[in-house]
Design a protein around this motif. Structure first.
Motif, PDB file in Angstrom:
ATOM      1  N   MET A  65       0.828  -1.211   0.000  1.00 59.52           N
ATOM      2  CA  MET A  65       0.000   0.000   0.000  1.00 59.52           C
ATOM      3  C   MET A  65       0.860   1.259   0.000  1.00 59.52           C
ATOM      4  N   LEU A  66       2.055   1.154   0.574  1.00 57.15           N
ATOM      5  CA  LEU A  66       2.948   2.308   0.636  1.00 57.15           C
ATOM      6  C   LEU A  66       3.692   2.538  -0.675  1.00 57.15           C
ATOM      7  N   LYS A  67       4.108   1.465  -1.339  1.00 57.14           N
ATOM      8  CA  LYS A  67       4.986   1.587  -2.500  1.00 57.14           C
ATOM      9  C   LYS A  67       4.295   1.296  -3.833  1.00 57.14           C
ATOM     10  N   GLY A  68       3.079   0.762  -3.788  1.00 53.63           N
ATOM     11  CA  GLY A  68       2.364   0.476  -5.028  1.00 53.63           C
ATOM     12  C   GLY A  68       2.613  -0.928  -5.548  1.00 53.63           C
ATOM     13  N   VAL A  69       1.740  -1.391  -6.431  1.00 50.75           N
ATOM     14  CA  VAL A  69       1.817  -2.774  -6.913  1.00 50.75           C
ATOM     15  C   VAL A  69       2.990  -3.009  -7.840  1.00 50.75           C
ATOM     16  N   SER A  70       3.546  -1.951  -8.430  1.00 44.61           N
ATOM     17  CA  SER A  70       4.627  -2.126  -9.395  1.00 44.61           C
ATOM     18  C   SER A  70       5.886  -2.716  -8.767  1.00 44.61           C
ATOM     19  N   VAL A  71       6.035  -2.593  -7.438  1.00 46.60           N
ATOM     20  CA  VAL A  71       7.244  -3.113  -6.787  1.00 46.60           C
ATOM     21  C   VAL A  71       7.133  -4.611  -6.512  1.00 46.60           C
ATOM     22  N   LEU A  72       5.958  -5.181  -6.669  1.00 45.98           N
ATOM     23  CA  LEU A  72       5.755  -6.600  -6.372  1.00 45.98           C
ATOM     24  C   LEU A  72       6.199  -7.471  -7.548  1.00 45.98           C
ATOM     25  N   SER A  73       6.709  -8.647  -7.222  1.00 47.10           N
ATOM     26  CA  SER A  73       7.068  -9.622  -8.250  1.00 47.10           C
ATOM     27  C   SER A  73       5.802 -10.285  -8.783  1.00 47.10           C
ATOM     28  N   ASP A  74       5.937 -11.008  -9.897  1.00 51.09           N
ATOM     29  CA  ASP A  74       4.793 -11.724 -10.458  1.00 51.09           C
ATOM     30  C   ASP A  74       4.224 -12.722  -9.448  1.00 51.09           C
ATOM     31  N   SER A  75       5.113 -13.422  -8.742  1.00 48.10           N
ATOM     32  CA  SER A  75       4.645 -14.423  -7.770  1.00 48.10           C
ATOM     33  C   SER A  75       3.916 -13.760  -6.609  1.00 48.10           C
ATOM     34  N   GLU A  76       4.355 -12.587  -6.214  1.00 53.88           N
ATOM     35  CA  GLU A  76       3.674 -11.877  -5.118  1.00 53.88           C
ATOM     36  C   GLU A  76       2.296 -11.381  -5.565  1.00 53.88           C
ATOM     37  N   LEU A  77       2.199 -10.953  -6.818  1.00 59.74           N
ATOM     38  CA  LEU A  77       0.895 -10.533  -7.336  1.00 59.74           C
ATOM     39  C   LEU A  77      -0.069 -11.713  -7.406  1.00 59.74           C
ATOM     40  N   LEU A  78       0.439 -12.867  -7.856  1.00 61.08           N
ATOM     41  CA  LEU A  78      -0.408 -14.061  -7.898  1.00 61.08           C
ATOM     42  C   LEU A  78      -0.817 -14.478  -6.488  1.00 61.08           C
ATOM     43  N   ALA A  79       0.108 -14.331  -5.537  1.00 66.50           N
ATOM     44  CA  ALA A  79      -0.189 -14.714  -4.153  1.00 66.50           C
ATOM     45  C   ALA A  79      -1.332 -13.889  -3.575  1.00 66.50           C
ATOM     46  N   ILE A  80      -1.416 -12.626  -3.956  1.00 68.46           N
ATOM     47  CA  ILE A  80      -2.526 -11.785  -3.498  1.00 68.46           C
ATOM     48  C   ILE A  80      -3.850 -12.329  -4.020  1.00 68.46           C
ATOM     49  N   LEU A  81      -3.824 -12.846  -5.248  1.00 73.87           N
ATOM     50  CA  LEU A  81      -5.049 -13.375  -5.853  1.00 73.87           C
ATOM     51  C   LEU A  81      -5.487 -14.691  -5.214  1.00 73.87           C
ATOM     52  N   ILE A  82      -4.524 -15.592  -4.961  1.00 75.41           N
ATOM     53  CA  ILE A  82      -4.917 -16.904  -4.423  1.00 75.41           C
ATOM     54  C   ILE A  82      -5.063 -16.874  -2.895  1.00 75.41           C
ATOM     55  N   ARG A  83      -4.476 -15.876  -2.241  1.00 76.61           N
ATOM     56  CA  ARG A  83      -4.668 -15.558  -0.822  1.00 76.61           C
ATOM     57  C   ARG A  83      -4.024 -16.547   0.141  1.00 76.61           C
ATOM     58  N   SER A  84      -4.004 -17.825  -0.162  1.00 81.53           N
ATOM     59  CA  SER A  84      -3.416 -18.813   0.744  1.00 81.53           C
ATOM     60  C   SER A  84      -2.746 -19.917  -0.049  1.00 81.53           C
ATOM     61  N   GLY A  85      -1.799 -20.614   0.600  1.00 80.82           N
ATOM     62  CA  GLY A  85      -1.094 -21.700  -0.066  1.00 80.82           C
ATOM     63  C   GLY A  85      -1.671 -23.045   0.304  1.00 80.82           C
ATOM     64  N   ASN A  86      -0.798 -23.993   0.627  1.00 83.95           N
ATOM     65  CA  ASN A  86      -1.246 -25.319   1.057  1.00 83.95           C
ATOM     66  C   ASN A  86      -0.490 -25.712   2.318  1.00 83.95           C
ATOM     67  N   ASP A  87      -0.560 -26.974   2.708  1.00 82.31           N
ATOM     68  CA  ASP A  87       0.063 -27.388   3.966  1.00 82.31           C
ATOM     69  C   ASP A  87       1.591 -27.405   3.904  1.00 82.31           C
ATOM     70  N   LYS A  88       2.176 -27.251   2.707  1.00 78.30           N
ATOM     71  CA  LYS A  88       3.627 -27.258   2.581  1.00 78.30           C
ATOM     72  C   LYS A  88       4.187 -25.959   1.999  1.00 78.30           C
TER      73      LYS A  88
END
Length: 210
Positions: free
Chosen positions: A1-24
């Motif tokens: 929120m402070l630096k904007g979405v442009s500083v995020l990597s592709d994997s971090e952007l995808l992580a925001i969309l899927i919100r959670s991972g798995n047990d590993k």
């Protein structure tokens, strides 16, 4: 929120969309795994289906898969709408750039026709066929009917090769010749035929085939 979405990597952007991972894996780790399987290429990721994501990645259910597909589709539509509708087609590259958002992420063949005025400005772009993995059937009459209704002076045909092989097939060459001859009777010029193969393309005009 402070630096904007442009500083995020592709994997971090995808992580925001899927919100959670798995047990590993955390959401970011799972996203990195998904991208790795797509060759770290968002265009290849966009070609995956919901079932591809659900069946191959632990922690991705239908809701998360649909969320990813929806986000990638919005990105594709943004690229399409970003091009000025009255842009001038001045080269095979500009024609390719016009077709690219429409064709780059498809696992099947589609054919589109770009209609231009006498100044080579785009009047409209229409889909003229949608086929299978290895081919599609184009109705030349449909293209010419639309060209006449738009008072178009030029046609640029565009289709994709999902295989990534850019060389035209004999059917591609036959279609190009047939459309050129038919359009000439209507005083309309076939300016080019572009084959989109991901980040590369084949131009019939550049190769001197038209």
């Amino acid at each position: 929120m402070l630096k904007g979405v442009s500083v995020l990597s592709d994997s971090e952007l995808l992580a925001i969309l899927i919100r959670s991972g798995n047990d590993k894996q955390s959401a970011v780790e799972l996203s990195q795994h998904i991208l790795s399987k797509a060759g770290n290429d968002l265009n290849k990721l966009a070609r995956m289906s919901v079932s591809d994501l659900v069946n191959n990645f632990h922690g991705i259910g239908q809701t998360k898969a649909v969320t990813l597909m929806a986000a990638l589709e919005l990105g594709r539509r943004r690229k399409t709408e970003g091009a000025p509708r009255q842009r001038k087609i001045s080269s095979s590259k500009s024609a390719y750039e016009h077709f690219f958002p429409l064709l780059c992420d498809l696992n099947h063949e589609e054919t589109w026709a770009l209609l231009t005025d006498r100044s080579n400005k785009v009047l409209t772009t229409i889909q003229v066929s949608r086929g299978g993995i290895s081919g599609t059937v184009v109705d030349i009459r449909l293209i010419l009917r639309e060209a006449l209704s738009q008072y178009a002076s030029g046609i640029i045909l565009g289709h994709n090769h999902p295989s990534g092989q850019c060389r035209p097939s004999p059917q591609d060459t036959h279609l190009t010749k047939k459309l050129k001859e038919a359009a000439q009777w209507m005083d309309i010029s076939l300016l080019d035929h572009i084959i989109v193969c991901g980040d590369s393309y084949f131009s019939f005009a550049d190769e001197g085939i038209i």
